[in-house]
Structures are given as structure tokens and as C-alpha cells.
Scaffold this motif. Structure first.
Motif, PDB file in Angstrom:
ATOM      1  N   TRP A   1       0.969  -1.325   0.012  1.00 56.77           N
ATOM      2  CA  TRP A   1      -0.118  -0.082   0.004  1.00 56.77           C
ATOM      3  C   TRP A   1       0.899   1.134  -0.049  1.00 56.77           C
ATOM      4  N   ILE A   2       1.915   1.219   0.538  1.00 51.91           N
ATOM      5  CA  ILE A   2       2.780   2.440   0.543  1.00 51.91           C
ATOM      6  C   ILE A   2       3.479   2.648  -0.700  1.00 51.91           C
ATOM      7  N   LEU A   3       3.799   1.604  -1.440  1.00 52.20           N
ATOM      8  CA  LEU A   3       4.397   1.773  -2.799  1.00 52.20           C
ATOM      9  C   LEU A   3       3.338   2.089  -3.838  1.00 52.20           C
ATOM     10  N   ARG A   4       2.052   1.691  -3.417  1.00 56.90           N
ATOM     11  CA  ARG A   4       0.974   1.833  -4.447  1.00 56.90           C
ATOM     12  C   ARG A   4       0.918   3.382  -4.287  1.00 56.90           C
ATOM     13  N   GLY A   5       0.559   3.916  -3.129  1.00 53.18           N
ATOM     14  CA  GLY A   5       0.286   5.253  -2.703  1.00 53.18           C
ATOM     15  C   GLY A   5       1.239   6.187  -3.213  1.00 53.18           C
ATOM     16  N   MET A   6       2.533   5.959  -3.298  1.00 52.35           N
ATOM     17  CA  MET A   6       3.628   6.695  -3.888  1.00 52.35           C
ATOM     18  C   MET A   6       3.387   6.879  -5.364  1.00 52.35           C
ATOM     19  N   THR A   7       3.204   5.524  -6.001  1.00 48.50           N
ATOM     20  CA  THR A   7       3.004   5.758  -7.387  1.00 48.50           C
ATOM     21  C   THR A   7       1.813   6.635  -7.914  1.00 48.50           C
ATOM     22  N   LEU A   8       0.782   6.570  -7.106  1.00 51.32           N
ATOM     23  CA  LEU A   8      -0.292   7.211  -7.587  1.00 51.32           C
ATOM     24  C   LEU A   8      -0.029   8.673  -7.242  1.00 51.32           C
ATOM     25  N   ALA A   9       0.732   9.042  -6.104  1.00 53.50           N
ATOM     26  CA  ALA A   9       0.897  10.290  -6.111  1.00 53.50           C
ATOM     27  C   ALA A   9       1.778  11.040  -7.065  1.00 53.50           C
ATOM     28  N   LEU A  10       2.768  10.281  -7.502  1.00 52.70           N
ATOM     29  CA  LEU A  10       3.661  10.608  -8.671  1.00 52.70           C
ATOM     30  C   LEU A  10       2.853  10.647  -9.953  1.00 52.70           C
ATOM     31  N   ALA A  11       1.821   9.839 -10.051  1.00 54.01           N
ATOM     32  CA  ALA A  11       1.198   9.773 -11.457  1.00 54.01           C
ATOM     33  C   ALA A  11       0.381  11.146 -11.198  1.00 54.01           C
ATOM     34  N   LEU A  12      -0.336  11.623 -10.114  1.00 52.18           N
ATOM     35  CA  LEU A  12      -1.058  12.759 -10.269  1.00 52.18           C
ATOM     36  C   LEU A  12      -0.462  13.751 -10.251  1.00 52.18           C
ATOM     37  N   CYS A  13       0.922  14.066  -9.909  1.00 50.04           N
ATOM     38  CA  CYS A  13       1.831  15.194  -9.862  1.00 50.04           C
ATOM     39  C   CYS A  13       2.139  15.130 -11.476  1.00 50.04           C
ATOM     40  N   CYS A  14       2.364  13.951 -12.224  1.00 49.93           N
ATOM     41  CA  CYS A  14       2.609  14.229 -13.619  1.00 49.93           C
ATOM     42  C   CYS A  14       1.351  14.734 -14.508  1.00 49.93           C
ATOM     43  N   ALA A  15       0.154  14.262 -13.995  1.00 55.10           N
ATOM     44  CA  ALA A  15      -1.406  14.622 -14.663  1.00 55.10           C
ATOM     45  C   ALA A  15      -1.231  16.377 -14.124  1.00 55.10           C
ATOM     46  N   ALA A  16      -1.119  16.627 -13.046  1.00 56.49           N
ATOM     47  CA  ALA A  16      -1.105  18.201 -12.873  1.00 56.49           C
ATOM     48  C   ALA A  16      -0.164  18.935 -13.695  1.00 56.49           C
ATOM     49  N   LEU A  17       1.084  18.254 -13.965  1.00 56.61           N
ATOM     50  CA  LEU A  17       1.963  19.148 -15.023  1.00 56.61           C
ATOM     51  C   LEU A  17       1.130  18.965 -16.245  1.00 56.61           C
ATOM     52  N   LEU A  18       0.426  18.142 -16.616  1.00 50.71           N
ATOM     53  CA  LEU A  18      -0.251  18.132 -17.823  1.00 50.71           C
ATOM     54  C   LEU A  18      -1.103  19.213 -18.133  1.00 50.71           C
ATOM     55  N   ALA A  19      -1.985  19.524 -16.992  1.00 49.36           N
ATOM     56  CA  ALA A  19      -2.855  20.577 -16.682  1.00 49.36           C
ATOM     57  C   ALA A  19      -2.049  22.027 -17.086  1.00 49.36           C
TER      58      ALA A  19
END
Length: 169
Positions: free
Chosen positions: A36-54
């Protein structure tokens, strides 16, 4: 051709990343440590990339970096951690944990004993040891081997009451 704004793209990609993360998390047994820690970190990084896309998309290199980041953190990492989550030794440990917990519940105990784990591992054709002495076991965490003749691969198993935690050793 219809042009979609970068904010709508980012929202769609964010929703997709969250969906992949949730589906990948549901597919993995909850008794496995640290997923769950690893999954949370990868989700946070993916959402950061999505924010950069915006944000501003004026540079081509930035778009490429964001696309690679979204692919890696939003899809590749969650899917690979799901498929690699249960190699054969981990599957064996999860089965032994289920058998040992069932034996403890059948005996009306609120905790799984080491003897329960030994009996379950032996019934499945495996062996039990401890990190200190691979031949004997008298305290958690226990080392489980699916094949008693082989030293590796193995998995570590510990219990708190009836709750099992399985991890690679």
C-alpha cells in the motif's frame, strides 16, 4: 479534429490513474507487507504528472517527460507490482497463513501458534524455520519454504493474533 483542453486531459488521465491504482490494489492480497505504501507513492507521482499536464504545455520535451511519467507511474508500476506481488513462495506462504488461521479458529483460539504454522506448512509439503536458525522455529517471523530440500526461495510469515503478514525475506 476536436481539440480537448489540457485541463480536461489532465482530469481524464488522473481519473484513469486512480482507477488503475485501485484495481491493482484490489487484486493483491492484503496480507502482503508494504504494497500500500508503494501503491500510494506511485499514485501520487502519477497525479503530479497529471497536474503538470494541466499546466503550460509549450515545450515538446516537457510533454514527452509528462507522458513517460504518466505511463510509468500510472500504469506500468501498479500493473507490475500486482503481477510480481505473489511469486510461488509468497503464494505458498499465503496458503499456509490461511490454513494456520483456520486451524486456530477451529480450536477457538484468538492467536495462531507456531505449531499451527508448522502443521500447515508440513501438510502442504513445505518446511518452517526462523531467521536465526533455519532448521528450528520458536518465534515469529518464520521462514517458510515450499520445498524443504531447497534453501531458497522462501518467504517470511508473522502473525498478530489471527492477522498474517507475509513478505519476502
Amino acid at each position: 479534429m476536436v481539440s480537448v483542453s489540457s485541463r480536461v486531459q489532465a482530469l481524464a488521465v488522473s481519473a484513469f490513474c486512480v482507477l488503475v491504482a485501485v484495481l491493482a490494489g484490489v487484486l493483491v492480497d492484503g496480507r502482503l507487507d508494504r504494497h500500500w505504501i508503494l501503491r500510494g507513492m506511485t499514485l501520487a507521482l502519477a497525479l503530479c504528472c497529471a497536474a503538470l499536464l494541466a499546466g503550460d504545455q509549450s515545450r515538446r520535451l516537457r510533454r514527452i517527460i509528462v507522458a513517460v511519467g504518466l505511463a510509468m507511474f500510472g500504469v506500468v508500476f501498479p500493473v507490475t507490482t500486482t503481477t510480481w506481488a505473489s511469486p510461488p513462495e509468497i503464494d505458498f506462504a499465503l496458503q499456509v497463513a490461511s490454513d494456520a488461521a483456520a486451524a486456530a479458529q477451529k480450536a477457538s483460539r484468538s492467536a495462531v501458534t507456531i505449531d499451527d504454522v508448522k502443521a500447515a506448512a508440513t501438510a502442504r509439503g513445505g518446511a518452517v524455520g526462523s531467521p536465526v536458525d533455519a532448521r528450528g522455529a520458536d518465534a515469529y517471523p518464520l521462514i517458510l519454504r515450499a520445498n524443504p530440500a531447497l534453501g531458497r526461495p522462501w518467504a517470511c510469515l508473522s502473525f498478530t493474533g489471527l492477522d498474517a503478514k507475509v513478505r519476502p525475506c
